[in-house]
Scaffold this motif. Structure first.
Motif, PDB file in Angstrom:
ATOM      1  N   ALA A   1      -0.667  -0.653   9.932  1.00 18.18           N
ATOM      2  CA  ALA A   1       0.189  -0.165  10.121  1.00 18.18           C
ATOM      3  C   ALA A   1      -0.155   1.406   8.774  1.00 18.18           C
ATOM      4  N   LEU A   2      -1.993   1.502   8.734  1.00 12.72           N
ATOM      5  CA  LEU A   2      -2.171   3.083   8.105  1.00 12.72           C
ATOM      6  C   LEU A   2      -2.316   3.276   9.254  1.00 12.72           C
TER       7      LEU A   2
ATOM      8  N   CYS B   1      -7.330  -2.201   8.864  1.00 10.84           N
ATOM      9  CA  CYS B   1      -6.435  -2.410   8.702  1.00 10.84           C
ATOM     10  C   CYS B   1      -6.311  -2.999  10.365  1.00 10.84           C
ATOM     11  N   PRO B   2      -5.861  -4.522  10.184  1.00 11.96           N
ATOM     12  CA  PRO B   2      -5.818  -5.862  11.549  1.00 11.96           C
ATOM     13  C   PRO B   2      -4.547  -5.057  11.926  1.00 11.96           C
ATOM     14  N   THR B   3      -3.304  -4.538  11.555  1.00  8.34           N
ATOM     15  CA  THR B   3      -2.188  -3.631  12.184  1.00  8.34           C
ATOM     16  C   THR B   3      -1.520  -2.870  12.388  1.00  8.34           C
TER      17      THR B   3
ATOM     18  N   TRP C   1      -1.876   1.855  -4.419  1.00 10.74           N
ATOM     19  CA  TRP C   1      -0.664   0.598  -4.367  1.00 10.74           C
ATOM     20  C   TRP C   1      -0.071   0.757  -5.129  1.00 10.74           C
TER      21      TRP C   1
ATOM     22  N   PRO D   1       1.016  -1.045  -0.068  1.00 14.41           N
ATOM     23  CA  PRO D   1      -0.442  -0.060  -0.008  1.00 14.41           C
ATOM     24  C   PRO D   1       0.922   1.353  -0.218  1.00 14.41           C
TER      25      PRO D   1
ATOM     26  N   CYS E   1       3.024  -3.775   8.321  1.00 19.30           N
ATOM     27  CA  CYS E   1       1.952  -4.141   6.887  1.00 19.30           C
ATOM     28  C   CYS E   1       1.889  -5.676   6.691  1.00 19.30           C
ATOM     29  N   VAL E   2       0.368  -6.531   7.222  1.00 15.25           N
ATOM     30  CA  VAL E   2       1.003  -8.081   6.897  1.00 15.25           C
ATOM     31  C   VAL E   2       0.584  -8.601   5.475  1.00 15.25           C
ATOM     32  N   HIS E   3       0.325  -7.671   4.354  1.00 15.18           N
ATOM     33  CA  HIS E   3      -0.330  -8.167   3.245  1.00 15.18           C
ATOM     34  C   HIS E   3      -1.824  -8.469   3.378  1.00 15.18           C
ATOM     35  N   CYS E   4      -2.581  -7.749   4.003  1.00 15.31           N
ATOM     36  CA  CYS E   4      -3.344  -9.142   4.327  1.00 15.31           C
ATOM     37  C   CYS E   4      -4.636  -8.112   2.966  1.00 15.31           C
ATOM     38  N   PHE E   5      -4.593  -7.081   2.555  1.00 15.90           N
ATOM     39  CA  PHE E   5      -5.210  -6.589   1.055  1.00 15.90           C
ATOM     40  C   PHE E   5      -6.360  -6.066   2.092  1.00 15.90           C
ATOM     41  N   ARG E   6      -6.920  -6.099   3.088  1.00 16.77           N
ATOM     42  CA  ARG E   6      -8.642  -5.438   3.549  1.00 16.77           C
ATOM     43  C   ARG E   6      -9.075  -4.074   3.572  1.00 16.77           C
ATOM     44  N   CYS E   7      -7.376  -3.307   2.922  1.00 17.30           N
ATOM     45  CA  CYS E   7      -7.844  -1.989   2.956  1.00 17.30           C
ATOM     46  C   CYS E   7      -7.846  -1.963   1.262  1.00 17.30           C
TER      47      CYS E   7
HETATM   48  S1  SF4 Z   1      -2.792  -5.017   3.333  1.00 16.41           S
HETATM   49 FE1  SF4 Z   1      -3.860  -5.305   5.243  1.00 16.41          FE
HETATM   50  S2  SF4 Z   1      -2.146  -4.862   6.904  1.00 16.41           S
HETATM   51 FE2  SF4 Z   1      -1.330  -4.441   4.694  1.00 16.41          FE
HETATM   52  S3  SF4 Z   1      -2.058  -1.497   4.871  1.00 16.41           S
HETATM   53 FE3  SF4 Z   1      -3.710  -3.230   3.992  1.00 16.41          FE
HETATM   54  S4  SF4 Z   1      -5.035  -3.598   6.008  1.00 16.41           S
HETATM   55 FE4  SF4 Z   1      -3.266  -2.388   7.323  1.00 16.41          FE
END
Ligand code: SF4
Lengths: 712, 246
Positions: free
Chosen positions: B54-55, B50-52, B85, B33, B69-75
């Protein structure tokens, strides 16, 4: 006559020791062994060295035996070699015993030990000096029995008794065979004296030669521990006290070889190549099997015992090569091979005594001989470790230590088989050479294991953790033998001419002339061609001729015109170069790294929380590759022992162990035992307990004898 | 056998040209991101997703902490206004302290300090023919005694703390620690908890950091080049707007 005076002094000291022992308090007996033993063996050394260096034979007649034959002792150069070796080993052992025997103070009678010790010493000398069949056999028998009693000194342990019986049984069978061989010779000569037998030796028929050869090798081979009559040796050594083990390997085994040499090279000058080849092959197989079982053994003393078989095998191989060369007219090569054999014997006695002292010291001060439970002793027993290391390097034939010189010479002698004509004989030599090469490689593995698993790493048992250094009186003889190991390794040009003197007794050419060319002129014109000298002068073969006595420092075998140098080595120069190189390198490295900052951190252990002894490499693990590779020979047997309790319903423990029954035990000893048991079973059928049948036996016997009487 | 040879010849060299030319093949990197301008409600919704953590927002702009960022792609996925991105893979930050001496031969000791296997898998790819780290003078060493670089993956669990310290102490100086993957940088999804301390920096001084969960092999290669001073670190804050994820 000087030699005989010294021998007389020796026997007097032995008698004195035996007589004093019962009157000296138990506590003081070790001291008696040390002092009287050291003095006696010093006399023996002088006598042996004199006989060897002067090259003369001294004879004395001691009187008439009850059988009417004369009892004669004679000290010739051949005896001299063995007497000298015996003296050296006994000298070191006597001093070592003073400390070592302390552990038996409260358990066994040291007075008995002292009496037996001096008895054995005297008997061994008598074997070497005896010059007629009767006194030789009597001395041999006394030696065998004395040796058996000493090996069994710790007689309250069952396994020792069993080992002792096997030793006694095999030893007596051997004596019997040897006695028959000697009596056959005496019968042919019409006299019991060695002199007469020797005169008659050249006239013997081939059939008798072979009979005498087979009987004597089988008989004396038992004492030398040659395959297939070696079964007693690996059992006797762990049973014996360490100082007796040192004698067993350093002296008694030599006597076996002495017997073989005396009968087959001296009394009966070799004429057939066949016996030589048999010796060659027996030696090669002994060497290989010996070292193979040594690698897989974990008990330090069993390991050393198997390695003794190996060393005797190497010496026998060289001996066999010598016989073949001698019978095919290659006198110079025969001399080289025989000198290699004697050299090997001398080296083996020195380093094996040293190693047994080491093993005994470890046993006494670290509580165990099992390599799997030792480790890390170098920190607690630094001197023992150093001496054991020197012994290990010597026995593994690592340059510049003693084993190297003799094994190198043996292999070179085997390579000279190229000069033989028969392809069959060449094949036998090639086989022996390959076996010895493999043996040498395994010997390194074996003694890397013995030293590394015993002295390096971390202690694998509480006893090893609490080990302490031996007293000086035990370290001193080890140090002296270690120094001798180095000297024997770096001064071959002095050892070879000395040992070569012994060849006079067996009718060989002088080894000194064939192996040690006189590069050192000492002002006199040299016997070598000027061009030859000039070529080697540039290589440095004459360096040191103004300060070093002797013929030179280069061992070199000269060939014909097309190959002036067949083989050569110069361990003395090499040693100097080695010291300079190592010292120089150390100096340069020091200089270069002087300015460096040194970080001291924990040693890398793979990142474990705590390095436990259980995690480290064990002796079993180290030798396992060898065990796997030679699986076809070793044939391990898995033994499962289940312990049950409560009416045989609950298993308490299942103990699984792997055994490696010796190849010879499997193929020879077990088979013989089975036959004997079968025969005994048949005979036992007679004893069924019915009275009338027994009466019938008596009647039958009576009738039989009457019948025989009537027929005559 | 002969077929392999022929096929190999036919295929030619497939090894990536990086770092001599940028690698453009599809799928070499999942991207990250990127920072960007967003409307305030969208911004807050994204931050909440964002779960961690990172944002974050700074002066009304979206900023990304790649270390978390854990690459969860929730954002990106399931969000009405996806976060900007960016592609690329030259993400490693930090300082190359080793210098020019090591440009031809650098020995790397890899330590798995509790990773899930993903980062380690990417490290393993380096030795394959496509990334072929040996062509650049990088070698994996079996022991820290001969290593110049300690390449650590995983969040640094308590059980591995001692092993890691021992490995570091066993290394000769000069030495460099490269922490690979989000877990190694910040603890990732584990954060700081009863079993790990939230990243390798709680145990060892980390010199070079490689974000990504897991970082693509090229990012690790970039870190190694950075450690020897052969590449520049990633820009401190990624200002580029980046392209949108499809
Ligand atoms: S991909 Fe997941 S961990 Fe990375 S910034 Fe987006 S929400 Fe946060």
């Amino acid at each position: 006559m000087i030699a005989m005076a010294w021998t007389g002094a020796f026997f007097a000291l032995c008698a004195l020791g035996m007589l004093l022992a019962p009157f000296v308090p138990q506590r003081r007996n070790p001291l008696l062994v040390a002092i009287a033993g050291a003095l006696a063996s010093a006399c023996l050394c002088v006598a042996g060295a004199y006989a060897l260096l002067s090259g003369r034979t001294v004879d004395t007649t001691l009187g008439l035996s009850p059988l009417g034959s004369t009892i004669r002792f004679s000290l010739d150069p051949l005896s001299g070699v063995f007497v000298l070796i015996t003296g050296i080993v006994f000298l070191a052992t006597s001093v070592f015993s003073a400390g070592y025997l302390q552990r038996y103070l409260d358990h066994y009678s040291l007075k008995v030990f002292t009496v037996l010790y001096f008895g054995l010493l005297a008997a061994i000398a008598a074997v070497l000096l005896a010059s007629d069949v009767l006194s030789f056999l009597v001395a041999w028998e006394l030696m065998s029995i004395g040796c058996y009693l000493l090996v069994n000194f710790e007689h309250r342990r069952d396994e020792n008794i069993r080992a002792g019986y096997l030793m006694l049984a095999m030893g007596e069978a051997g004596t019997l065979a040897a006695a028959v061989a000697l009596l056959l010779l005496a019968n042919a000569a019409g006299s019991l004296g060695f002199e007469a037998i020797r005169m008659n030796g050249t006239r013997l028929a081939d059939g008798l030669r072979w009979t005498v050869f087979v009987l004597s090798v089988a008989g004396f081979g038992v004492k030398a521990g040659l395959v297939p009559v070696n079964s007693w040796l690996p059992r006797a050594h762990p049973a014996a006290p360490a100082n007796v083990s040192a004698l067993l390997s350093g002296v008694i085994l030599n006597l076996g070889i002495y017997g073989i040499v005396r009968v087959n090279l001296d009394l009966v000058p070799p004429r057939l190549a066949g016996p030589g080849i048999v010796l060659l092959l027996v030696g090669a197989i002994s060497a290989f099997l010996g070292i193979l079982y040594a690698v897989t053994a974990n008990d330090m003393k069993t390991l050393l015992a198997h390695s003794s078989i190996e060393n005797m095998g190497i010496a026998t191989t060289a001996l066999g090569a010598g016989v073949v060369f001698a019978t095919t007219g290659h006198q110079a090569l025969a001399a080289i091979a025989l000198v290699a054999a004697f050299y090997q014997l001398a080296n083996h006695s020195v380093y094996k005594a040293l190693l047994f002292f080491g093993a005994g010291t470890v046993d006494a001060y670290a509580g165990t001989r099992d390599l799997d439970h030792l480790g890390g002793l170098i920190h607690r027993m630094p001197w023992t470790a150093l001496f054991f290391l020197i012994g290990s390097l010597s026995i593994a034939a690592i340059y510049p230590f003693s084993g190297f010189s003799s094994e190198w010479l043996t292999l070179q002698a085997l390579l000279r088989s190229a000069e033989l004509s028969s392809n069959l004989v060449k094949t036998a030599f090639a086989f022996a050479g390959v076996a010895l090469a493999l043996t040498a490689a395994l010997a390194v593995t074996c003694f890397v294991k013995a030293f590394a698993m015993g002295f390096l790493g971390m202690p694998r048992s509480p006893a090893a953790e609490e080990a302490r250094e031996a007293p000086r009186s035990m370290l001193a003889p080890m140090g002296a033998l270690a120094a001798l190991c180095v000297l024997l390794g770096i001064l071959p040009t002095f050892v070879i001419p000395a040992l070569g003197g012994a060849l006079k007794s067996v009718g060989g050419a002088s080894a000194a002339h064939t192996l040690v060319p006189p590069f050192f002129s000492h002002g006199r014109p040299s016997a070598l061609p000027a061009k030859f000298i000039a070529d080697f002068h540039d290589l440095g073969a004459q360096v040191g001729q103004d300060i070093v006595p002797g013929r030179g420092l280069v061992v070199l075998h000269r060939g014909g015109a097309d190959n002036p140098v067949v083989f050569a080595m110069a361990t003395s120069y090499g040693f100097v170069v080695l010291i300079l190189l190592l010292g120089g390198t150390a100096f340069v490295v020091r200089r270069l790294t002087a300015a460096r900052r040194v970080m001291r951190e924990e040693q890398w252990d793979g990142g474990v929380h705590q390095l436990l002894p259980e995690m480290t490499y064990t002796a079993t693990g180290f030798s396992n590759p060898v065990r796997v590779i030679f699986d076809a020979i070793l044939r391990p047997r898995t033994v499962e022992d289940t312990q049950e309790t409560v009416a045989q319903h609950f298993r308490v423990a299942i103990v699984r162990t792997r055994e490696h029954p010796h190849l010879v035990d499997r193929l020879v000893l077990d088979v013989l035992t089975a036959w004997m048991a079968g025969a005994a079973g048949l005979l036992a059928r007679m004893h069924h307990g019915k009275l009338n049948a027994y009466v019938a036996y008596v009647l039958g016997t009576l009738v039989l004898f009457l019948g025989i009487a009537a027929l005559r | 056998m002969t077929q392999w040879v022929l096929e190999g010849l036919r295929a030619g060299i497939r090894t990536t040209r990086y770092p001599f030319a940028p690698e453009t093949a599809a799928g070499v990197s999942p991207g990250l991101p990127a920072a960007g301008e967003l409307a305030r409600p969208d911004l807050e919704r994204l931050i909440a997703r964002c779960p961690t953590a990172a944002l974050a927002s700074a002066d009304g702009r979206l900023v990304v902490d790649a270390r978390r960022c854990v690459h969860c792609f929730r954002c990106v996925r399931g969000s009405d206004t996806p976060a900007p991105w960016q592609g690329g893979y030259e993400w490693a930050t930090g300082e190359g302290t080793l210098g020019k001496t090591f440009t031809r031969s650098l020995h790397i000791r890899v330590v798995d300090a509790g990773d899930c296997g993903a980062c380690l898998h990417e490290v393993k790819q380096l030795a394959g023919p496509y990334y072929s780290l040996h062509r650049l003078g990088f070698f994996i060493s079996p022991t820290p005694r001969q290593a110049d670089v300690l390449l650590v993956v995983g969040p640094g669990t308590d059980q591995m703390r001692e092993a890691l310290t021992k490995a570091y102490k066993a290394m000769p100086t000069p030495r460099t620690v490269i922490a690979v993957g989000t877990c190694a940088l910040s603890g990732g999804v584990f954060g700081s908890n009863f079993a790990c301390g939230g990243g390798i920096s709680s145990i060892l001084p980390v010199d070079v950091e490689v974000p990504g969960n897991p970082p693509p092999p090229l990012a690790i290669l970039h870190a190694l080049l950075l450690a020897t001073g052969r590449a520049a670190p990633a820009a401190k804050e990624r200002q580029t707007a980046g392209e949108r994820m499809p």
